[in-house]
Each structure stands twice: as C-alpha cells, then as structure tokens.
Write a protein that holds these residues in place. Structure first.
Motif, mmCIF file in Angstrom:
data_model
loop_
_atom_site.group_PDB
_atom_site.id
_atom_site.type_symbol
_atom_site.label_atom_id
_atom_site.label_comp_id
_atom_site.label_asym_id
_atom_site.label_seq_id
_atom_site.Cartn_x
_atom_site.Cartn_y
_atom_site.Cartn_z
ATOM 1 N N VAL B 47 69.352 38.990 -19.381
ATOM 2 C CA VAL B 47 70.085 37.758 -19.657
ATOM 3 C C VAL B 47 69.210 36.875 -20.542
ATOM 4 C CG1 VAL B 47 71.347 35.812 -18.705
ATOM 5 C CG2 VAL B 47 71.176 37.939 -17.393
ATOM 6 N N ALA B 48 69.727 36.549 -21.720
ATOM 7 C CA ALA B 48 68.998 35.721 -22.671
ATOM 8 C C ALA B 48 69.312 34.254 -22.417
ATOM 9 C CB ALA B 48 69.378 36.113 -24.092
ATOM 10 N N PRO B 49 68.379 33.358 -22.763
ATOM 11 C CA PRO B 49 68.548 31.930 -22.484
ATOM 12 C C PRO B 49 69.084 31.197 -23.709
ATOM 13 C CG PRO B 49 66.371 32.280 -23.308
ATOM 14 C CD PRO B 49 67.087 33.622 -23.421
ATOM 15 N N VAL B 50 69.103 29.876 -23.638
ATOM 16 C CA VAL B 50 69.224 29.075 -24.846
ATOM 17 C C VAL B 50 67.849 28.466 -25.076
ATOM 18 C CG1 VAL B 50 70.230 27.010 -25.885
ATOM 19 C CG2 VAL B 50 71.666 28.609 -24.613
ATOM 20 N N GLY B 51 67.383 28.586 -26.308
ATOM 21 C CA GLY B 51 66.026 28.209 -26.655
ATOM 22 C C GLY B 51 65.545 29.182 -27.703
ATOM 23 N N CYS B 52 64.227 29.262 -27.912
ATOM 24 C CA CYS B 52 63.736 30.160 -28.958
ATOM 25 C C CYS B 52 64.131 31.606 -28.708
ATOM 26 C CB CYS B 52 62.219 30.055 -29.066
ATOM 27 S SG CYS B 52 61.719 28.571 -29.956
ATOM 28 N N ALA B 53 64.242 32.000 -27.443
ATOM 29 C CA ALA B 53 64.554 33.399 -27.138
ATOM 30 C C ALA B 53 66.058 33.652 -27.089
ATOM 31 C CB ALA B 53 63.902 33.795 -25.821
ATOM 32 N N VAL B 54 66.834 32.737 -27.660
ATOM 33 C CA VAL B 54 68.292 32.865 -27.587
ATOM 34 C C VAL B 54 68.784 34.181 -28.179
ATOM 35 C CG1 VAL B 54 68.754 31.661 -29.767
ATOM 36 C CG2 VAL B 54 70.475 31.606 -27.961
ATOM 37 N N LEU B 55 68.055 34.682 -29.172
ATOM 38 C CA LEU B 55 68.484 35.927 -29.813
ATOM 39 C C LEU B 55 67.856 37.163 -29.165
ATOM 40 C CD1 LEU B 55 68.440 34.770 -33.552
ATOM 41 C CD2 LEU B 55 70.420 35.034 -32.051
ATOM 42 N N GLU B 66 74.253 36.812 -23.005
ATOM 43 C CA GLU B 66 73.695 35.539 -23.454
ATOM 44 C C GLU B 66 74.288 34.432 -22.572
ATOM 45 O OE1 GLU B 66 71.579 33.963 -25.176
ATOM 46 O OE2 GLU B 66 72.601 32.037 -24.979
ATOM 47 N N ALA B 67 73.409 33.678 -21.908
ATOM 48 C CA ALA B 67 73.872 32.666 -20.950
ATOM 49 C C ALA B 67 73.887 31.278 -21.567
ATOM 50 C CB ALA B 67 72.973 32.670 -19.718
ATOM 51 N N ALA B 68 74.624 30.380 -20.929
ATOM 52 C CA ALA B 68 74.561 28.966 -21.307
ATOM 53 C C ALA B 68 73.181 28.424 -20.921
ATOM 54 C CB ALA B 68 75.659 28.186 -20.597
ATOM 55 N N HIS B 69 72.840 27.266 -21.491
ATOM 56 C CA HIS B 69 71.496 26.702 -21.319
ATOM 57 C C HIS B 69 71.142 26.494 -19.846
ATOM 58 C CE1 HIS B 69 67.924 25.005 -22.844
ATOM 59 N NE2 HIS B 69 68.290 23.728 -22.965
ATOM 60 N N GLY B 70 70.149 27.184 -19.379
ATOM 61 C CA GLY B 70 69.676 27.024 -18.005
ATOM 62 C C GLY B 70 70.388 27.872 -16.977
ATOM 63 N N ARG B 71 71.474 28.529 -17.377
ATOM 64 C CA ARG B 71 72.327 29.204 -16.386
ATOM 65 C C ARG B 71 72.030 30.684 -16.203
ATOM 66 N NH1 ARG B 71 72.617 24.143 -15.785
ATOM 67 N NH2 ARG B 71 74.058 23.059 -17.155
ATOM 68 N N ILE B 100 66.901 21.876 -17.638
ATOM 69 C CA ILE B 100 68.348 21.913 -17.395
ATOM 70 C C ILE B 100 68.728 22.954 -16.350
ATOM 71 C CG2 ILE B 100 68.885 23.505 -19.296
ATOM 72 C CD1 ILE B 100 71.352 21.728 -19.876
ATOM 73 N N GLY B 101 67.901 23.990 -16.224
ATOM 74 C CA GLY B 101 68.247 25.050 -15.281
ATOM 75 C C GLY B 101 67.401 25.048 -14.020
ATOM 76 N N MET B 132 59.747 16.876 -26.092
ATOM 77 C CA MET B 132 59.028 16.936 -24.819
ATOM 78 C C MET B 132 59.796 17.782 -23.810
ATOM 79 S SD MET B 132 57.774 13.813 -22.387
ATOM 80 C CE MET B 132 59.435 13.234 -22.063
ATOM 81 N N ALA B 133 59.053 18.627 -23.099
ATOM 82 C CA ALA B 133 59.626 19.435 -22.022
ATOM 83 C C ALA B 133 59.069 18.919 -20.694
ATOM 84 C CB ALA B 133 59.253 20.898 -22.225
ATOM 85 N N PRO B 134 59.652 19.337 -19.560
ATOM 86 C CA PRO B 134 59.084 18.921 -18.270
ATOM 87 C C PRO B 134 57.653 19.444 -18.116
ATOM 88 C CG PRO B 134 61.179 20.065 -17.954
ATOM 89 C CD PRO B 134 60.844 20.191 -19.393
ATOM 90 N N THR B 135 57.337 20.478 -18.895
ATOM 91 C CA THR B 135 56.033 21.146 -18.817
ATOM 92 C C THR B 135 55.022 20.584 -19.810
ATOM 93 O OG1 THR B 135 57.131 22.736 -20.232
ATOM 94 C CG2 THR B 135 56.858 23.368 -17.933
ATOM 95 N N THR B 136 55.447 19.684 -20.688
ATOM 96 C CA THR B 136 54.534 19.082 -21.674
ATOM 97 C C THR B 136 53.382 18.375 -20.946
ATOM 98 O OG1 THR B 136 56.317 18.787 -23.281
ATOM 99 C CG2 THR B 136 54.416 17.312 -23.495
#
Lengths: 181, 247, 354
Positions: B47-55, B66-71, B100-101, B132-136
């Motif tokens: 299952v691919a995410p939304v983000g750089c690895a979307v493809l 391919e999943a929706a963002h975070g799902r 988001i997920g 910014m990400a939660p991990t930044t």
C-alpha cells in the motif's frame, strides 16, 4: 379495516413490545402492517411510543397523524397524542399511572387500572399486556391463538416462561373491558 | 562473466522520481530484497502513501494499492482481512503516518493487524515542498517554520516507535537508519524481522527508517547524511523497541 | 420462504448478505446502529468478516482495501459519518472499485439531530467528495423494496465498477414491515475481477489500484472513461414509480419516506375528487427525467416535497425543463411533513394561489 394505533408510555413499560406483538399477529393473519418506533435517547428511560398500522390495503405512510386508537401508559403521552385521535376513536388509559383526564368529548375513553390488575395476577410486569387486551376487546383485529403463536415464536429461551402470564394479562384486559360494557 | 550484483526482481524497471541523494531508493531496495528472499513477492500486496513515495506502486514489482493520505493502515486492514494468507505491507512517510494518519497507525497496531509498515522518517514534508512535519526537530528550519521549529508553537517532535511499542498489538517495532553501510545492513535485518512477524501471524510490525531529504533540507547528499547522524539519531535513538520473541 | 417482520436496519444487513456481501467496516452512529450490530453477528456465520473501525474515515478506507482485493464489501453510517467518508468515496470512485455505502440520513448541518431527514440529497447525488464522479443512488421507500435493492446492489456495483449508495433515513432504518428476502432477480453477466490485488502468484504483471494520474491528458482520458460508464448507467439503470401522472392536475414528486406521506395526502385528495399524481424517483442518480414526459401539458404544477429545505427540487426543475411550474414544500431538522399540510399545498396549486 384500517387500524392506526399509537402506543405510548415510559421506556421500559413495554409499549414497543405490545406494538410488535400486534403487528406480527396482524401480518400472520394476512394484513398489511407497519411498526414505527420513536428512537434515540428517549428510549433510555424517557417517553417511548410506536405507531402500528393494520390494514387491508397497502400501508402508505407508516406515520400516524390520525389515530383510530391510542394506548396511553403515562401522563405526558396523553397530552401528546390525545389531539391525534379521530372523532369517535378510542383512548385506552392506564388509570393506575395516568391521573389527568381526557379533555375531548368526541372520543371513547376506557380507563383500565392496569397496574392493580397486574398485581392481582401476581406480576407487576404485565400492565402492557393488560392494555393490549383492553384494545383487543374493542378491536378484535387478531385472534388470541395468533397472538399466542407469535409470542411462542418471538419469546424463546428464558423469555418463554413469561408467555402464560403475558397471555393471562391480555385475557384480563379483555375481560375487564367486557365486564364494564 | 558472472553476475555478482543485480537489481532485485522485487523492483520494476521504472526509473524512480526521487531526488539525488534521497534515501527512499535504498529503502525500496531493502524492502524488495526482503520480499524476494522470503519468497513472498508473488503473494504480496503493498500500500503506497501520499507523499514522496506516492508513486511506489510503480516501483515495487508486486500488486499495489494507492491509499488516501494517512489511510494506508486502514486500506491494508481491508486487504488483509479479505486475504489473510497474503502478505500486506504499507510504505509511509512521516507526514502521512505521524500526522494525518496517526489515528490509523495507532489503531492498526491496537487491533494487532497482521500487516507490516515501513515508516520513512525524514523530519519534513518532501512532496509538497518542505513544510514542517510532526517529526521536524526543534530549531530545524522548514517553509512553515522559517525561523526553526519552536516547542511552544509546535510541540516537540513525535517519537512514533516509542509510542507504538506501548501498544499490545504491536509485536515488532524497530528504528533503523540508512546513513551508512553498517546501518543499512541493520535496517535490512529489521525489515526481515518485521516481515517474519507478519508471516508467523504474531501481529503488527513496523520499522521506522531515519532518512534524509537533501532537497528540502537544503543540503548536499553528504551534508544531509552528516546532519542526520548529528541531529536526528541523537533525538531518535536507533534500536529494537519491541520484539515478540524477547517477551 | 414466507414474510418475516423485520426492522429496516436488519433488512439492510440480511439483504447485503443475500447479495453476496461478506465484509462490513463501520463505526457506530445513530440511527443506523442495528446494521453493524446485526452484521457483527451474522457475517461470521456465513464466512464473512465484520470490523469495527476506529472512525468512518478508516472504515471507508478499509472498504477500499477490501474492494480492491475483489471482495464484496460495504459500510453504513448516517449523515455526519457519511461526510467523513467522502474522501474515501471519491478515491473509490476514482479507482473504480465496486462497493455499497448506506446512509441512514439524519438532520443537519453539523451534528444536527437524529430524526429522519433528506438533507443529504445534494451530498449523495452531486458528489460529496472531490472530483468528476457519480454514485448510483437508490432511495427505497419501504422495507421490501429496501431488501430487493440491497440484494442487487453489489451485482450492480460490480457490473459498472461504480459505488452504489443506498439513501434511507431513520424511519426506514427503525421501522418494521413484513419482508421476504429472495435471491437477487437481476443476474448480470459479470466479468472476472482480474484487476484485483490478489498477489501476482508469479503469473501476471502486478495489478495497481489507484486514482492518481499526474499527467492531465491521462486524467482526462480516465474521466472520460468514467463518464462513458455513467452514460451507460443513465441509459439502463433509471428506476421510478409513477402514479396517476397522465391526467393529474398536480403532480407531486417525492422519494423515500416522504413519498409515503405524500401518497397518503394524494389518497385523501382523491376522496375529494382531485386529480393528483406522484413521481417517485427510486434512483436519485441517475434521475428519472423521462418520468416527467408523461405529465399532461396543462398540468397546473409540480409539487416537490422533501424533508429538507429544497434539494431535489433542482432536479425536478431540470426534468420539468420549463414545461410546468415547480413548487416546493418541505420540513427540515427531523420534522416530518404531514399529509394535511401537503394537501393544502396541492389545493393551493389547483386554485392558482401559489
């Protein structure tokens, strides 16, 4: 035949149950039927009601705005549903619990001390059955045999033990009305 | 001439779109190698995410959704419940998984869903251009915290592995890095272990991979890896946070 | 099989199983809770699976995963929950996954109330999620019809690879009527789901379930492909009931629960010698425009009745296309129109007072 009955009382008084028993019995006797409950938080201890239609023709709206009969188990329900009864219609009141009077004079009022009658029969759980019996005395739309078979089908396991006392409650309601005739 | 090394058949021939110096390529390779070495590529659904690895669905040589963002964890749950005998993995970034997920990842672990997650943490939103990400990290500059992340405004960076390790249904949780050959070897071991956790029907498994983003960090690939070693690893300690066998 | 007295929400559950559904993903919300409750018990008995998701968002995405795996899967919810599912519904439509979504509509906006409403008509028929997509939307008005539609919904969705939505309301969900659940009447010739992600098994190229097309030319091509399917659906799947439309002086238009109340009002009008007809869309999308063609030229007007402040009225006007005046009567917030009020509206149109 086009019976439109509203049964109303506090949650826990079993108005939904007698509505379902009547609906189920009507279906088994080949009538067109519908059962529509109130739902939501009011089910949990507040007022509860159901609309039951038994008809020869297909049921159009399952919501009753003109009732042929109402069965009333508490004060608030009387105020709420009395205006919906058609002229000449019947109001069955559990007089053990309802201490206000029906204001209309174009309807038939039957006062049934259902709780006292229930205690006499040794069960405080069956005022609803007595009220159903009172209604059936005036509107014999389904037979006692059908009602019994429906109870046998819907009350299984532990609940089956209550069928005899339930049926005696229904009979008590019928007898009570017949005796005041 | 004998072949001493070749691209894993767990990857397709499609050239990736990743930036120069991005570590997604290494992580893709490790995942693909594990799928092949465990002989599960043909029964895998990723299952691919939304983000750089979307493809990512174009790069892994197995069935993909391919999943929706975070799902992705919810999508993975649907796949695994229908096909309990198949191998299901999600591949997610830190915006996708930790922001988001976050509910989906916590709950998939909580249910002990028998799927595996590769969590790529590069401390930034890459695809959308470096927010910014939660991990930044505190003080780290991004396009939405241009003077550096401030704790009083955005809190401290979230530690996903530590958090998920507290959940019973999570059976294997490890944090690894791909900044050096030694760490890459460790990372592969962890991914293998996570996948075995699923294959043995133990429960949920996740490998957090500390990763670099030279483009959005504004650094050369080498500088980025140095920055990762100096800043990310001290805050995000590497190691196994949960292992069902050790329990 | 004989008729059974069943509750609407349970009819949804049993008819779903009858229609081949084996996977349900959902989250509690009133007034549809009997659907997940019923299926949590029944699905395991038929080799299926029930999952209580952490949210409506997760539930619809689980449906995505399950449908993408080739299974017949569904979710159900009520208005605020359906709002949360819109993201997933749009992805499912984009990825061409078949599934069934049930909305037992309650009053809104926001948390609204829990009483029956039809305020989600726009959301259901105009696409509550992003993008150029459609759902096949059914609005049954009694429990037998609910059973029949639900039983066929998965077949229909599989055939077109378009999600089906069943739009009910608290009344449909809570009421009891006699129902007979019979095998779906309409059997379609369904191709194998060779697009599903079931693992390549080393025998084929990887399958990809996806709604992302970064190349606009490819996305347009994909949208046109969907549009062609939607045109097929418009040509073949329109369903409606028409009652005394041809010589009516007023034609009412209503769907679902409201149509039954309108029917009561019409019968009372008939007793007074008035000629009133009813168009009841059973599919809200595709909309039964053709039903309006039977209305006589000098009909005094159309009366659209809804449990909303006027949503389907837009489609009534489109279908009327200026041929007759369209009027609206509605109650909202969980209030229910009464036959008496509808009768008054009908009479006003006949008397030319509207």
């Amino acid at each position: 035949m086009n019976e439109k009955i509203i049964m109303a009382g506090f949650g826990g008084q079993g108005v939904m149950l007698i509505g379902q028993l009547l609906t189920y019995s009507g279906m088994n006797e080949g009538k067109q039927v519908s059962w529509l409950p109130s739902y939501g938080p009011e089910m949990r201890g507040g007022t509860a009601n159901c609309h039951v239609i038994l008809s020869d023709a297909p049921v159009s709206s399952p919501i009753i705005t003109k009732a042929t009969s109402i069965i009333i188990m508490n004060n608030p329900s009387l105020g709420k549903f009395e205006p919906l009864v058609i002229p000449g219609g019947d109001i069955f009141v559990n007089s053990s619990l309802v201490d206000i009077e029906v204001e209309r004079n174009d309807v038939n009022v039957y006062k049934i001390p259902a709780n006292q009658l229930a205690i006499k029969l040794g069960s405080d759980k069956i005022p609803n059955m007595i009220m159903l019996g009172a209604y059936l005395a005036k509107h014999p739309v389904v037979s006692m045999d059908t009602l019994k078979s429906v109870m046998e089908k819907t009350m299984q396991g532990k609940k089956a033990a209550f069928i005899p006392v339930n049926l005696s409650g229904v009979q008590e309601g019928i007898d009570f009305i017949n005796q005041i005739k | 001439m004998s072949v001493v090394y070749q691209k894993s058949r767990g990857l397709t021939d499609v050239s990736t779109h990743y930036c120069p110096g991005c570590t997604h390529g290494i992580i893709h390779k490790l995942v693909a190698e594990c799928l092949v070495e465990l002989d599960i590529l043909e029964k895998s659904i990723g299952v691919a995410p939304v983000g750089c690895a979307v493809l990512a669905y174009d790069y892994f040589n197995c069935d993909m959704q391919e999943a929706a963002h975070g799902r992705a964890p919810a999508v993975g749950t649907g796949i695994k419940r229908v096909q309990p005998d198949k191998f299901v993995f999600t591949y997610q970034g830190d915006g996708d998984l930790a922001s988001i997920g976050s509910n989906e990842i916590v709950q998939v672990a909580h249910r002990g869903e028998k799927i595996s997650t590769i969590f790529v943490n590069n401390a930034i939103y890459g695809m959308t251009g470096g927010q910014m990400a939660p991990t930044t990290l505190i003080g780290q500059k991004t396009t939405t915290c241009q003077d550096g992340r401030k704790e009083e405004l955005a809190g401290k960076p979230i530690k996903i592995s530590e958090m998920l390790a507290t959940i019973d249904g999570a059976k294997y949780i490890a944090r690894v890095s791909v900044d050096s050959p030694a760490h890459i070897r460790q990372a592969k071991k962890a991914i293998m272990r996570a996948f075995q956790t699923q294959l043995e029907g133990k429960g949920f498994s996740l490998v957090e991979v500390i990763s670099s983003c030279p483009t959005n960090w504004g650094k050369s690939p080498v500088e980025a890896l140095n920055w990762l070693r100096d800043n990310m690893i001290p805050y995000y300690p590497l190691g196994v946070y949960k292992d069902w066998e050790a329990e | 099989m004989t008729k059974k007295l069943m509750k609407g929400n349970e009819v949804i559950g049993e008819a779903a199983i009858n229609g081949g559904c084996r996977y349900f993903f959902g989250y509690p919300i009133t007034p549809q809770n009997e659907v997940p409750e019923y299926l949590s018990k029944r699905l395991p008995e038929v080799g299926g699976m029930f999952v209580q998701a952490e949210s409506e968002i997760a539930a619809i995405n689980m449906v995505y995963g399950a449908a993408g795996s080739g299974a017949r899967a569904m979710t159900s919810s009520s208005s605020p929950g359906i709002a949360l599912k819109q993201e997933g519904i749009s992805y499912i439509a984009g990825a061409m996954l078949p599934c069934v979504i049930v909305n037992m509509v309650r009053g809104g906006p926001g948390l609204g109330g829990i009483q029956p409403s039809q305020c989600d008509y726009f959301q259901a028929t105009r696409g509550g999620g992003n993008g150029d997509y459609r759902l096949i939307v059914y609005a049954p008005n009694n429990l037998q019809e609910t059973a029949d539609i639900m039983s066929e919904a998965f077949e229909t969705s599989d055939y077109y690879r378009v999600p089906v939505m069943i739009l009910g309301d608290g009344m449909i969900g809570q009421m009891m009527e006699p129902v007979e659940i019979t095998p779906p009447k309409k059997k379609r010739n369904l191709p194998a789901k060779d697009w599903a992600t079931t693992g390549t098994d080393g025998k084929r190229k990887p399958n990809i379930i996806n709604s992302l097309y970064l190349n606009p030319a490819q996305l347009e091509e994909h949208n046109l492909k969907l549009e062609k399917i939607y045109e097929d659906i418009k040509a073949n799947e329109v369903r409606y009931e028409a009652y005394n439309v041809e010589d009516a002086d007023v034609v009412c238009v209503a769907y679902g629960t409201t149509s039954r109340i309108v029917k009561s009002a019409i019968m009372e009008c008939e007793e007074e010698g008035l000629k009133v007809g009813l168009i009841r869309p059973i599919t809200l999308w595709p909309y039964p425009d053709e039903a309006f063609d039977k209305i006589k030229k000098d009909c005094k007007g159309l009366l659209c009745v809804e449990m909303s402040l006027g949503q389907m009225i837009d489609d009534v006007k489109i279908a009327a296309n200026g041929r007759w005046k369209s009027y609206f009567y509605g109650r909202t917030g969980g209030m229910i129109p009464e036959p008496e009020d509808i009768k008054n509206e009908i009479k006003k149109i006949i008397r030319g007072e509207k």
